[in-house]
Design a protein around this motif. Sequence first.
Motif, PDB file in Angstrom:
ATOM      1  N   UNK A 247      -5.520  10.721  -1.959  1.00  0.00           N
ATOM      2  CA  UNK A 247      -6.336   9.759  -2.701  1.00  0.00           C
ATOM      3  C   UNK A 247      -5.445   9.049  -3.725  1.00  0.00           C
ATOM      4  N   UNK A 248      -5.008   7.831  -3.417  1.00  0.00           N
ATOM      5  CA  UNK A 248      -4.132   7.111  -4.349  1.00  0.00           C
ATOM      6  C   UNK A 248      -4.894   6.624  -5.579  1.00  0.00           C
ATOM      7  N   UNK A 249      -4.333   6.878  -6.753  1.00  0.00           N
ATOM      8  CA  UNK A 249      -4.920   6.378  -7.999  1.00  0.00           C
ATOM      9  C   UNK A 249      -4.443   4.951  -8.239  1.00  0.00           C
ATOM     10  N   UNK A 250      -3.163   4.711  -7.959  1.00  0.00           N
ATOM     11  CA  UNK A 250      -2.605   3.364  -8.006  1.00  0.00           C
ATOM     12  C   UNK A 250      -2.515   2.828  -6.582  1.00  0.00           C
ATOM     13  N   UNK A 251      -2.173   1.564  -6.441  1.00  0.00           N
ATOM     14  CA  UNK A 251      -2.171   0.953  -5.111  1.00  0.00           C
ATOM     15  C   UNK A 251      -0.840   0.323  -4.758  1.00  0.00           C
ATOM     16  N   UNK A 252       0.233   1.081  -4.812  1.00  0.00           N
ATOM     17  CA  UNK A 252       1.556   0.551  -4.505  1.00  0.00           C
ATOM     18  C   UNK A 252       1.800   0.500  -2.997  1.00  0.00           C
ATOM     19  N   UNK A 253       2.702  -0.381  -2.596  1.00  0.00           N
ATOM     20  CA  UNK A 253       3.090  -0.488  -1.189  1.00  0.00           C
ATOM     21  C   UNK A 253       3.646   0.851  -0.693  1.00  0.00           C
ATOM     22  N   UNK A 254       3.159   1.316   0.459  1.00  0.00           N
ATOM     23  CA  UNK A 254       3.631   2.537   1.117  1.00  0.00           C
ATOM     24  C   UNK A 254       3.526   3.771   0.214  1.00  0.00           C
ATOM     25  N   UNK A 255       2.610   3.735  -0.751  1.00  0.00           N
ATOM     26  CA  UNK A 255       2.561   4.792  -1.764  1.00  0.00           C
ATOM     27  C   UNK A 255       2.384   6.192  -1.184  1.00  0.00           C
ATOM     28  N   UNK A 256       1.386   6.381  -0.325  1.00  0.00           N
ATOM     29  CA  UNK A 256       1.122   7.717   0.210  1.00  0.00           C
ATOM     30  C   UNK A 256       2.304   8.199   1.048  1.00  0.00           C
ATOM     31  N   UNK A 257       2.864   7.313   1.832  1.00  0.00           N
ATOM     32  CA  UNK A 257       3.978   7.674   2.706  1.00  0.00           C
ATOM     33  C   UNK A 257       5.189   8.132   1.900  1.00  0.00           C
TER      34      UNK A 257
END
Length: 322
Positions: A235-245
Amino acid sequence: MIKNNLSVRFITISVEEAGQRIDNFLIMRLKNVPKSMIYRIVRKGEVRVNKKRVKPEYKLQNHDELRIPPVQIADNEQPLISARLEKVAALNDAVLYEDDYLLILNKPAGTAVHGGSGLSFGVIEGLRALRPNALFLELVHRLDRDTSGVLLIAKKHSALRSLHTQLRTKGIQKDYLALVRSKWKSNIKTVSAPLLKNIITSGERIVRVHKDGKPSETHFKVEERFTLATLVRASPVTGRTHQIRVHAQYAGHPIAFDDRYGDINFDQRLKGCGLHRLFLHAVALCFNHPGSGETLRIEAPLDVSLRQCLLYLRAYHKYPHA
């Protein structure tokens, strides 16, 4: 030459249409006109707002008078809408929810959300082709091309504004399912690591953890364990490119079949599952409806390839319970 829109048109911008960029407005209105031509007529001053030249990023205001010139399209510039329709028609079957404000899809893996970077079209172009009478269709957020799952599209500019406000204030809850390498420790519940985006010579985006990057945070929860891997909810809190990966890789648990941040040896050990795509799926989205204000939670089922992968792991790599 094939001629479209043979006369000058004048449009008075309404409250609902106000606030959007003029290039996006023209792309929606001139559905069969190539984007390159739209930017050309804006740049040359053939498009006018209140009798003045404007730039593509100009945001339309209530009561603006917009002049749209006649547009001529050469045969070799005609978009291949009919050829695309066969591919994008499947998008109708992917609709999870729709009303006057929203259209929500279960985006297939391998389909870009929009054209660009060598792609002639994506989900949003496909939807506009399938729904020629829709006056407004805009992406609320984005998913990587190889990521499947819940994708939110606004059908009104007011809905887009409302949902963008919720995104900025972290009022939208996003949940993903990811299959990651080895045993994820249950006590690792949050990864906070700044992310820096780089563009390499090929034009691709590569993201890495770096002290000069933007603050980024992802919550993780173990959903199911296997001897080779762990299914986690991210569950991402921020929304950065490729964040979870990148956060998964940084934690020592790259995602299965990630061609940028993954582990080839891990992928080889999973080859029996028959999967050949990134195991990252936007499984749920929770937000306040822009019209009613009610809390809406939309869930997207896993596609066949992801379900089969999990069935394989449960059959042959079941994690022994303590």
